[in-house]
Scaffold this motif. Structure first.
Motif, PDB file in Angstrom:
ATOM      1  N   ILE A 247       0.822  -1.206   0.000  1.00  0.00           N
ATOM      2  CA  ILE A 247       0.000   0.000   0.000  1.00  0.00           C
ATOM      3  C   ILE A 247       0.859   1.262   0.000  1.00  0.00           C
ATOM      4  O   ILE A 247       1.815   1.362   0.769  1.00  0.00           O
ATOM      5  CB  ILE A 247      -0.937  -0.012   1.227  1.00  0.00           C
ATOM      6  CG1 ILE A 247      -1.836  -1.254   1.144  1.00  0.00           C
ATOM      7  CG2 ILE A 247      -1.771   1.258   1.299  1.00  0.00           C
ATOM      8  CD1 ILE A 247      -2.593  -1.557   2.403  1.00  0.00           C
ATOM      9  N   ALA A 248       0.513   2.201  -0.886  1.00  0.00           N
ATOM     10  CA  ALA A 248       1.220   3.485  -0.938  1.00  0.00           C
ATOM     11  C   ALA A 248       0.368   4.553  -0.275  1.00  0.00           C
ATOM     12  O   ALA A 248      -0.850   4.585  -0.453  1.00  0.00           O
ATOM     13  CB  ALA A 248       1.487   3.869  -2.386  1.00  0.00           C
ATOM     14  N   ARG A 324       2.595  11.596 -10.751  1.00  0.00           N
ATOM     15  CA  ARG A 324       1.518  11.084 -11.599  1.00  0.00           C
ATOM     16  C   ARG A 324       1.274   9.622 -11.256  1.00  0.00           C
ATOM     17  O   ARG A 324       2.214   8.897 -10.924  1.00  0.00           O
ATOM     18  CB  ARG A 324       1.995  11.208 -13.043  1.00  0.00           C
ATOM     19  CG  ARG A 324       1.073  10.720 -14.113  1.00  0.00           C
ATOM     20  CD  ARG A 324       1.629  11.155 -15.477  1.00  0.00           C
ATOM     21  NE  ARG A 324       2.876  10.462 -15.827  1.00  0.00           N
ATOM     22  CZ  ARG A 324       2.918   9.285 -16.441  1.00  0.00           C
ATOM     23  NH1 ARG A 324       1.803   8.655 -16.749  1.00  0.00           N
ATOM     24  NH2 ARG A 324       4.071   8.726 -16.744  1.00  0.00           N
ATOM     25  N   ILE A 325       0.016   9.185 -11.359  1.00  0.00           N
ATOM     26  CA  ILE A 325      -0.320   7.775 -11.161  1.00  0.00           C
ATOM     27  C   ILE A 325      -0.885   7.232 -12.470  1.00  0.00           C
ATOM     28  O   ILE A 325      -1.689   7.898 -13.130  1.00  0.00           O
ATOM     29  CB  ILE A 325      -1.370   7.599 -10.042  1.00  0.00           C
ATOM     30  CG1 ILE A 325      -0.823   8.123  -8.713  1.00  0.00           C
ATOM     31  CG2 ILE A 325      -1.787   6.135  -9.899  1.00  0.00           C
ATOM     32  CD1 ILE A 325      -1.797   8.036  -7.559  1.00  0.00           C
ATOM     33  N   ALA A 326      -0.447   6.031 -12.837  1.00  0.00           N
ATOM     34  CA  ALA A 326      -1.028   5.356 -14.003  1.00  0.00           C
ATOM     35  C   ALA A 326      -1.590   4.026 -13.529  1.00  0.00           C
ATOM     36  O   ALA A 326      -1.139   3.481 -12.518  1.00  0.00           O
ATOM     37  CB  ALA A 326       0.025   5.147 -15.072  1.00  0.00           C
ATOM     38  N   GLN A 327      -2.582   3.514 -14.250  1.00  0.00           N
ATOM     39  CA  GLN A 327      -3.182   2.247 -13.857  1.00  0.00           C
ATOM     40  C   GLN A 327      -2.817   1.161 -14.865  1.00  0.00           C
ATOM     41  O   GLN A 327      -2.857   1.389 -16.075  1.00  0.00           O
ATOM     42  CB  GLN A 327      -4.700   2.387 -13.793  1.00  0.00           C
ATOM     43  CG  GLN A 327      -5.392   1.097 -13.379  1.00  0.00           C
ATOM     44  CD  GLN A 327      -6.897   1.253 -13.327  1.00  0.00           C
ATOM     45  OE1 GLN A 327      -7.505   1.190 -12.272  1.00  0.00           O
ATOM     46  NE2 GLN A 327      -7.493   1.452 -14.486  1.00  0.00           N
ATOM     47  N   ILE A 335       0.770   2.430 -10.878  1.00  0.00           N
ATOM     48  CA  ILE A 335       2.192   2.727 -11.014  1.00  0.00           C
ATOM     49  C   ILE A 335       2.397   4.198 -10.671  1.00  0.00           C
ATOM     50  O   ILE A 335       1.792   5.076 -11.281  1.00  0.00           O
ATOM     51  CB  ILE A 335       2.686   2.431 -12.440  1.00  0.00           C
ATOM     52  CG1 ILE A 335       2.333   0.983 -12.798  1.00  0.00           C
ATOM     53  CG2 ILE A 335       4.193   2.647 -12.548  1.00  0.00           C
ATOM     54  CD1 ILE A 335       2.160   0.771 -14.270  1.00  0.00           C
ATOM     55  N   LEU A 336       3.226   4.418  -9.669  1.00  0.00           N
ATOM     56  CA  LEU A 336       3.476   5.774  -9.198  1.00  0.00           C
ATOM     57  C   LEU A 336       4.765   6.286  -9.832  1.00  0.00           C
ATOM     58  O   LEU A 336       5.817   5.661  -9.713  1.00  0.00           O
ATOM     59  CB  LEU A 336       3.604   5.791  -7.668  1.00  0.00           C
ATOM     60  CG  LEU A 336       2.294   5.863  -6.885  1.00  0.00           C
ATOM     61  CD1 LEU A 336       1.328   4.784  -7.296  1.00  0.00           C
ATOM     62  CD2 LEU A 336       2.540   5.827  -5.392  1.00  0.00           C
ATOM     63  N   THR A 350       5.189   0.080  -8.417  1.00  0.00           N
ATOM     64  CA  THR A 350       3.863  -0.522  -8.495  1.00  0.00           C
ATOM     65  C   THR A 350       3.317  -0.819  -7.091  1.00  0.00           C
ATOM     66  O   THR A 350       4.049  -1.306  -6.234  1.00  0.00           O
ATOM     67  CB  THR A 350       3.939  -1.822  -9.315  1.00  0.00           C
ATOM     68  OG1 THR A 350       4.508  -1.510 -10.586  1.00  0.00           O
ATOM     69  CG2 THR A 350       2.565  -2.442  -9.529  1.00  0.00           C
ATOM     70  N   HIS A 351       2.057  -0.491  -6.868  1.00  0.00           N
ATOM     71  CA  HIS A 351       1.378  -0.777  -5.593  1.00  0.00           C
ATOM     72  C   HIS A 351      -0.018  -1.347  -5.867  1.00  0.00           C
ATOM     73  O   HIS A 351      -0.611  -1.080  -6.909  1.00  0.00           O
ATOM     74  CB  HIS A 351       1.247   0.499  -4.764  1.00  0.00           C
ATOM     75  CG  HIS A 351       2.569   1.066  -4.315  1.00  0.00           C
ATOM     76  ND1 HIS A 351       3.224   0.626  -3.196  1.00  0.00           N
ATOM     77  CD2 HIS A 351       3.359   2.023  -4.858  1.00  0.00           C
ATOM     78  CE1 HIS A 351       4.357   1.293  -3.055  1.00  0.00           C
ATOM     79  NE2 HIS A 351       4.471   2.148  -4.045  1.00  0.00           N
TER      80      HIS A 351
END
Ligand SMILES: Cc1cc2nc3c(=O)[nH]c(=O)nc-3n(C[C@H](O)[C@H](O)[C@H](O)COP(=O)(O)OP(=O)(O)OC[C@H]3O[C@@H](n4cnc5c(N)ncnc54)[C@H](O)[C@@H]3O)c2cc1C
Ligand code: SF4
Ligand code: SF4
Ligand code: SF4
Ligand code: SF4
Lengths: 427, 203
Positions: A247-248, A324-327, A335-336, A350-351
């Motif tokens: 968890i992030a 930025r966050i991507a899914q 992915i942060l 990745t979280h």
């Protein structure tokens, strides 16, 4: 409802969270007459929706219970729920306050037996779990609700659901004909304790709160970890119902940011540090928490707590505000992306789940409060001459500081009332 | 003390504040990293804006002014819209590049600078950009053979532009110019004078 008798000797408290309850009780225990107006159907405010309190990780129930016991034992406080102030006029020592009371559709006869909730079938998103699950249209807000009385949601009125609830009630407590009421009160001083609101996370576009199901807020995370919450205390992802173990936590989500809230919300560093310990409680050494931060602000006495979490091998710290966050569309993982400040290393981590430590925005809008009240550049209240902010309405505070601040506000209000009674000798 | 002073010019931040466009903002950076993480070119540079600003504050004069990084900025403004402190990052990047150029500290082979000079000369000569000359100038920047090669590679596009009436080979001879040549000259001189007054490079 009978209109309460209020005079220039009365103190009005607006907002029944921990701050409003404290201010009302402190003033009442000094012998003052107090009216406590709460917008929602129950007292308790946001603290009743937390799983545990830092720094001691105790349950909010006990603090609330003490206050409710004080309240039940005191005849000087009159509590009116589902009530909102619409206008205040007048000056220090003599205000006229207009308020509206929304219908609860369930009257004082209610014994909280729960038959009406069993009888109805329609459901609405549960605001007490931040919409993470559904609740029946006839409901008790939560176990600690005060008054301990059910509510029938306005969406049920005019449908057969209202009839079902009415038929199920053995105590003639359900009353779908109840109307909104207007109140007008004369009071000497006002304590404004309307608390705070989470900053709207969807506005932080690069984090995708509105697009990615596994990006949630810190408040939702409190509910997920609570055994009384929507998942029974399991940390489940809403995309696939899987347990999240990696968890992030993203700090300053909407705070310390000229594009969002300018101020530091002060409690969110401690809230995330606390929440890493929830993760440890659930998974032991198998869980992994990562805190992305600009700097950790564990305000004054809490440094110890921070140092303890620092030593926890399941918790890591990355000094960087995530850009930025991507899914990942298949897995729903996140992915942060960013660059860390200690060495300027570019990362793409990745979280399973991302928790946004959202900021505290003041919750002071909606009422036409007099010009005498001034707000700072973030909208929090500055002290006035006869109207006083208490708790989070005046700035981002934790529970302990909210209580101290509310006590101070009660003292200020008492001073106004005492001056009133000195000016006009008792009849 | 003096040794430290040689290694770190502690007055470099002040120098930047006085001489670089929007340089006074550098001290407002809180090192959050959002600009560095948001920059589409970031992965290809030595120093993202965040790092460059810290280097300014740490007094790393030679490294900053000799850096390639600020020349790579494409003015996409991604950093500016996201910076929590609202720093005019793009302007500072260009400001640093300009200042480094003024002092002659830019790295020897810097295509962005070379193109900028080419463009500036081209458009100030007549007050109008001559696209044909600019393009050919760009092709032949790296030498005669390289220019021929590039021109040959692009011949299809060139012919297409001629056919569509977007390119006129006669532009190579004289080309369009602005009517008031004297006026343009006077305007450019005035601008240079204002700039000189504003920036006094501390060498
Ligand atoms: C993720 C998270 C975790 C936290 N964890 C902790 C912790 O572990 N320990 C800790 O000490 N603190 C914690 N806090 C902080 C804590 O939530 C606050 O200190 C606390 O809620 C402040 O109480 P309050 O009474 O001032 O405001 P609130 O709890 O917001 O109460 C305000 C009340 O006023 C009512 N109201 C609002 N507007 C009106 C209106 N117009 N008219 C009438 N009534 C109105 C609301 O319905 C509410 O009942 C946490 C905060 C967050 C975000
Ligand atoms: S309204 Fe009636 S049925 Fe519903 S909880 Fe109250 S007493 Fe029970
Ligand atoms: S308390 Fe921490 S997370 Fe919250 S705004 Fe301040 S620095 Fe950011
Ligand atoms: S985004 Fe702004 S505050 Fe953050 S590192 Fe970049 S320039 Fe500094
Ligand atoms: S404006 Fe320049 S520095 Fe900023 S993100 Fe774009 S390319 Fe990078």
């Amino acid at each position: 409802m009978t209109t309460p008798i209020a005079t220039s000797q009365t103190i009005l408290v607006v907002g029944g969270g921990i701050s409003g309850m404290t201010a009302a009780l402190e003033a009442a225990e000094c012998g003052k007459q107090v009216i406590l107006l709460e917008k929602s159907p129950t007292l308790g405010g946001r603290t009743s929706l937390l799983y545990r309190y830092f720094p001691k990780l105790c349950h909010p129930v006990c603090g609330l219970e003490i206050n409710l016991r004080r309240l039940k034992g005191n005849r000087n406080v009159r509590v009116i729920t589902m009530a909102e102030v619409t206008r205040i006029s007048g000056t220090r020592g003599n205000y006229t306050v207009a308020a509206k009371v929304s219908p609860r559709y369930i009257n004082e006869n209610c014994t909280a037996c729960g038959e009406c909730a069993r009888a109805v079938s329609a459901e609405i998103p549960n605001p007490y779990n931040y919409g993470l699950d559904q609740m029946k249209v006839a409901y008790l807000p939560h176990d600690m609700a005060y008054p301990l009385r059910y509510v029938l949601d306005p969406s049920a009125i005019g449908t057969e659901e209202a009839g079902k609830a009415q038929a199920a009630c053995k105590y003639s407590a359900v009353d779908p004909g109840m109307q909104e009421e207007a109140l007008e009160l004369t009071v000497g001083a006002v304590i404004w304790a309307t608390g705070w609101q989470p900053y709207d996370a969807a506005k932080i576009q690069p984090y995708g709160y509105d697009r990615f199901p596994n990006v949630i807020t810190s408040l939702e995370f409190e509910r997920l970890c609570d055994p009384h919450g929507p998942t029974g205390g399991r940390i489940l992802r809403s995309s696939d119902g899987k347990e999240a173990k990696n968890i992030a936590f993203i700090q300053c989500a909407g705070s310390r940011d000229e594009n969002h809230l300018r101020h530091c919300s002060r409690i969110c560093c401690m809230a995330s540090l606390k929440q890493t310990q929830y993760v440890r409680d659930v998974y032991g050494e198998d869980g992994k928490s990562t805190i992305y931060y600009i700097d950790i602000r564990a305000i004054d006495r809490f440094e110890d707590f921070y140092q303890k979490v620092r030593k926890d091998p399941t918790v890591s710290f990355i000094k960087s505000k995530v850009a930025r966050i991507a899914q990942e569309s298949k897995s729903g993982d996140l992915i942060l992306h960013g660059v860390d400040t200690e060495g300027y290393h570019r990362y793409a981590n990745t979280h399973d789940l991302v928790v946004l430590a959202v900021g505290m925005a003041p919750s002071v809008h909606g009422a036409d409060i007099p010009a005498e009240i001034v707000a700072d550049s973030s909208g929090f209240l500055e002290p006035g001459s006869g109207i006083f902010g208490a708790g989070c309405a005046s700035g981002p505070l934790d529970v302990n500081r909210s209580v101290q601040h509310a006590t101070a506000a009660a003292l200020r209000a008492i001073q106004v009332i005492n001056q009133n009674s000195n000016a006009e000798p008792a009849p | 003390m003096s040794e430290l002073n040689i290694k770190y010019h502690n007055d470099f931040l002040k120098e930047v504040e006085e001489n670089v466009e929007e340089g006074k903002w550098v001290k407002m950076c809180m090192q959050c990293g959002v600009c560095a993480g948001s920059c589409p070119l970031g992965p290809h540079w030595a120093h993202p804006p965040q790092e460059l600003f810290m280097m300014v504050r740490a007094g790393k004069r030679a490294e900053v002014l000799g850096s390639d990084s600020m020349w790579m900025c494409t003015s996409c403004y991604n950093c500016v819209v996201r910076c929590p402190r609202k720093l005019p990052i793009t302007q500072i990047m260009h400001g640093l590049a300009t200042y480094s150029n003024q002092l002659g500290l830019t790295p020897k082979i810097q295509p962005t600078r070379d193109f900028s000079i080419l463009f500036w000369k081209n458009c100030t000569r007549t007050g109008r950009v001559n696209e044909l000359k600019l393009t050919l100038g760009l092709y032949f920047m790296d030498g005669f053979m390289a220019g021929i090669k590039k021109g040959w590679a692009m011949r299809g596009i060139g012919l297409g532009l001629v056919k569509a009436g977007r390119l006129n080979a006669f532009e190579l001879l004289k080309g369009h110019v602005c009517k008031d040549q004297k006026g343009i000259r006077a305007m450019l001189n005035k601008a240079a004078e204002i700039e000189q007054r504003r920036k006094r490079p501390a060498v």
